[in-house]
Design a protein around this motif. Structure first.
Motif, PDB file in Angstrom:
ATOM      1  N   UNK A  56      66.762 120.472  35.965  1.00 31.14           N
ATOM      2  CA  UNK A  56      66.319 119.117  35.593  1.00 31.14           C
ATOM      3  C   UNK A  56      64.849 119.142  35.201  1.00 31.14           C
ATOM      4  N   UNK A  57      64.039 119.897  35.948  1.00 33.20           N
ATOM      5  CA  UNK A  57      62.606 120.010  35.617  1.00 33.20           C
ATOM      6  C   UNK A  57      62.461 120.557  34.201  1.00 33.20           C
ATOM      7  N   UNK A  58      63.206 121.610  33.930  1.00 32.43           N
ATOM      8  CA  UNK A  58      63.132 122.249  32.623  1.00 32.43           C
ATOM      9  C   UNK A  58      63.522 121.256  31.517  1.00 32.43           C
ATOM     10  N   UNK A  59      64.540 120.442  31.791  1.00 32.13           N
ATOM     11  CA  UNK A  59      64.977 119.449  30.798  1.00 32.13           C
ATOM     12  C   UNK A  59      63.895 118.407  30.545  1.00 32.13           C
ATOM     13  N   UNK A  60      63.265 117.944  31.628  1.00 30.93           N
ATOM     14  CA  UNK A  60      62.196 116.951  31.462  1.00 30.93           C
ATOM     15  C   UNK A  60      61.034 117.544  30.671  1.00 30.93           C
ATOM     16  N   UNK A  61      60.728 118.804  30.939  1.00 32.61           N
ATOM     17  CA  UNK A  61      59.617 119.436  30.214  1.00 32.61           C
ATOM     18  C   UNK A  61      59.964 119.566  28.730  1.00 32.61           C
ATOM     19  N   UNK A  62      61.232 119.904  28.442  1.00 30.93           N
ATOM     20  CA  UNK A  62      61.643 119.982  27.031  1.00 30.93           C
ATOM     21  C   UNK A  62      61.489 118.638  26.339  1.00 30.93           C
ATOM     22  N   UNK A  63      61.831 117.558  27.072  1.00 29.29           N
ATOM     23  CA  UNK A  63      61.682 116.208  26.511  1.00 29.29           C
ATOM     24  C   UNK A  63      60.221 115.917  26.184  1.00 29.29           C
ATOM     25  N   UNK A  64      59.352 116.259  27.128  1.00 30.38           N
ATOM     26  CA  UNK A  64      57.915 116.026  26.905  1.00 30.38           C
ATOM     27  C   UNK A  64      57.431 116.788  25.675  1.00 30.38           C
ATOM     28  N   UNK A  65      57.911 118.022  25.532  1.00 25.77           N
ATOM     29  CA  UNK A  65      57.498 118.829  24.368  1.00 25.77           C
ATOM     30  C   UNK A  65      57.934 118.157  23.070  1.00 25.77           C
ATOM     31  N   UNK A  66      59.145 117.594  23.089  1.00 26.81           N
ATOM     32  CA  UNK A  66      59.646 116.906  21.888  1.00 26.81           C
ATOM     33  C   UNK A  66      58.740 115.728  21.526  1.00 26.81           C
ATOM     34  N   UNK A  67      58.160 115.095  22.533  1.00 30.08           N
ATOM     35  CA  UNK A  67      57.272 113.954  22.272  1.00 30.08           C
ATOM     36  C   UNK A  67      55.881 114.385  21.839  1.00 30.08           C
ATOM     37  N   UNK A  68      55.640 115.695  21.845  1.00 30.67           N
ATOM     38  CA  UNK A  68      54.339 116.159  21.358  1.00 30.67           C
ATOM     39  C   UNK A  68      53.421 116.708  22.441  1.00 30.67           C
ATOM     40  N   UNK A  69      53.885 116.704  23.699  1.00 31.88           N
ATOM     41  CA  UNK A  69      53.085 117.356  24.751  1.00 31.88           C
ATOM     42  C   UNK A  69      53.177 118.860  24.553  1.00 31.88           C
ATOM     43  N   UNK A  70      52.042 119.558  24.652  1.00 28.85           N
ATOM     44  CA  UNK A  70      52.083 121.014  24.600  1.00 28.85           C
ATOM     45  C   UNK A  70      52.092 121.519  26.024  1.00 28.85           C
ATOM     46  N   UNK A  71      53.169 122.149  26.425  1.00 26.11           N
ATOM     47  CA  UNK A  71      53.256 122.683  27.785  1.00 26.11           C
ATOM     48  C   UNK A  71      53.549 124.177  27.684  1.00 26.11           C
ATOM     49  N   UNK A  72      52.716 124.964  28.360  1.00 28.48           N
ATOM     50  CA  UNK A  72      52.931 126.405  28.369  1.00 28.48           C
ATOM     51  C   UNK A  72      53.785 126.745  29.587  1.00 28.48           C
ATOM     52  N   UNK A  73      54.775 127.601  29.409  1.00 24.31           N
ATOM     53  CA  UNK A  73      55.582 128.019  30.544  1.00 24.31           C
ATOM     54  C   UNK A  73      55.534 129.534  30.686  1.00 24.31           C
ATOM     55  N   UNK A  74      55.054 130.028  31.839  1.00 20.43           N
ATOM     56  CA  UNK A  74      54.992 131.477  32.050  1.00 20.43           C
ATOM     57  C   UNK A  74      55.927 131.836  33.193  1.00 20.43           C
ATOM     58  N   UNK A  75      56.706 132.908  32.968  1.00 18.91           N
ATOM     59  CA  UNK A  75      57.749 133.320  33.915  1.00 18.91           C
ATOM     60  C   UNK A  75      57.368 133.274  35.386  1.00 18.91           C
TER      61      UNK A  75
END
Ligand code: BT5
Length: 323
Positions: A35-54
């Motif tokens: 769910x966290x990953x899905x919310x982050x993907x949504x934010x990215x679609x809105x133009x938020x730049x979020x970096x994800x490191x393993x």
């Protein structure tokens, strides 16, 4: 109550300089890592730049200039102003929608925000230019327990809140022109429209409309001489609208609570310190005619006192002022 999206954004904003693990986020939000990953993907679609490191997690790099409810509400430090936001991409006028919501019982502090208004309005049926994306067009519902004749004080309180909010969020200084304009270098940057629903002795609700030219780059010919935007006055640098709104809501709430508790006095002093029209010879155009004279000050009700050349003082309740 904050939505998951608002909480997630607040966490990312608070930890801007570090990484925050998916595990930590999912524990704090009480949802799965998927769910966290899905919310982050949504934010990215809105133009938020979020970096994800393993192995380290997520880090917020930049925010887009959006004014959706979660953009405004994450990290908003108010108790009630702006805690309920109704967002629409396009409206006829945020005033209309806010009036409808107020009649249906919307709570004090509810705000209607739009990206674009088709029929944005000023006073006396005038038009308010509200192009898409660049400004802030909004209406705030409040329900102060005051008699109707004191309502103009709220226009002045709002002007003070906006001047202070703009200063806090951007460092830019503005001036107030009685009763409802905020100017920079003599040009209008904000217009305020206060409308009231009242019984004879009691206010039911006051809808405060605010139109702000934030990232506007150009104006129609009719406004070129008299309007400006924060971006233009900020060497072309874009202003984050959500942060600006937060600052204005916070200032408004502080002043409004002070006003309800102790009356108009403190607000009036602040207002006078930002006013450009006082102590000058001005012309006031009212519905019944024109008066030129010396602007002596405002009364405790927010009424303008104008002394004409014969020494007679006029009380001006509503007018257009020429300085
Ligand atoms: C005002 O009226 O200044 C009040 C404007 C309030 C607008 C807000 S936006 C959200 C909410 N929803 C609405 O429908 N309205 C409120 P007034 O003092 O009458 O000034 C109107 C005059 O300002 C117009 O006749 C134009 O000359 C000028 N004007 C129009 N659009 C402008 C803009 N975007 N920036 C600067 N000046 C503008």
């Amino acid at each position: 109550v904050q939505s998951i999206r608002e909480k997630l954004l607040a966490m990312l904003l608070e930890n801007k300089d570090t990484y925050i693990s998916g595990q930590m986020i999912s524990e704090k939000l009480g949802c799965s890592r998927t769910a966290v990953w899905k919310h982050i993907s949504e934010l990215k679609k809105e133009g938020y730049e979020v970096e994800g490191l393993q192995k380290r997690g997520y880090r917020l790099i930049s925010t887009p200039n959006n004014i959706r409810p979660h953009d405004i509400k994450s990290n908003l430090k108010t108790k009630f102003i702006g805690q309920k936001i109704v967002f629409q991409e396009v409206v006829t006028s945020t005033q209309e929608l806010a009036q409808k919501l107020a009649q249906e019982g919307a709570k004090e502090g509810t705000v209607v925000v739009a990206e674009q208004q088709i029929k944005g309005r000023g006073r006396l049926g005038r038009t308010w230019e509200s192009p898409k994306g660049s400004g802030i067009w909004m209406s705030l519902i409040i329900r102060p327990n005051i008699p109707p004749f004191q309502a103009p004080q709220l226009t002045l309180l709002t002007a003070v809140a906006i001047v202070q909010g703009i200063k806090k969020a951007t460092g830019i200084s503005c001036e107030i022109k009685w009763p409802n304009d905020i100017l920079i270098n003599g040009r209008k940057i904000v217009g305020i429209l206060t409308e009231m629903q009242a019984e004879s002795d009691r206010v039911q609700s006051i809808i405060i409309g605010m139109g702000m030219n934030v990232n506007t780059t150009s104006f129609p010919d009719s406004l070129k001489q008299k309007a400006t935007s924060l971006l233009i006055e900020n060497d072309g640098k874009e202003i984050n609208r959500a942060q600006l709104l937060q600052a204005i809501f916070e200032q408004f709430e502080i002043l409004y609570i002070e006003y309800l508790k102790n009356g108009f006095e403190v607000i009036k002093l602040r207002w006078e310190s930002y006013a450009v029209s006082l102590g000058k010879i001005i012309t006031a155009r009212t519905l019944t005619g024109e008066i030129t004279g010396y602007a002596k000050g405002i009364t405790d009700q927010g009424v303008l006192l104008l002394e004409d050349y014969e020494g007679k003082t006029h009380e001006i309740y509503s007018a257009d002022i020429e300085i």
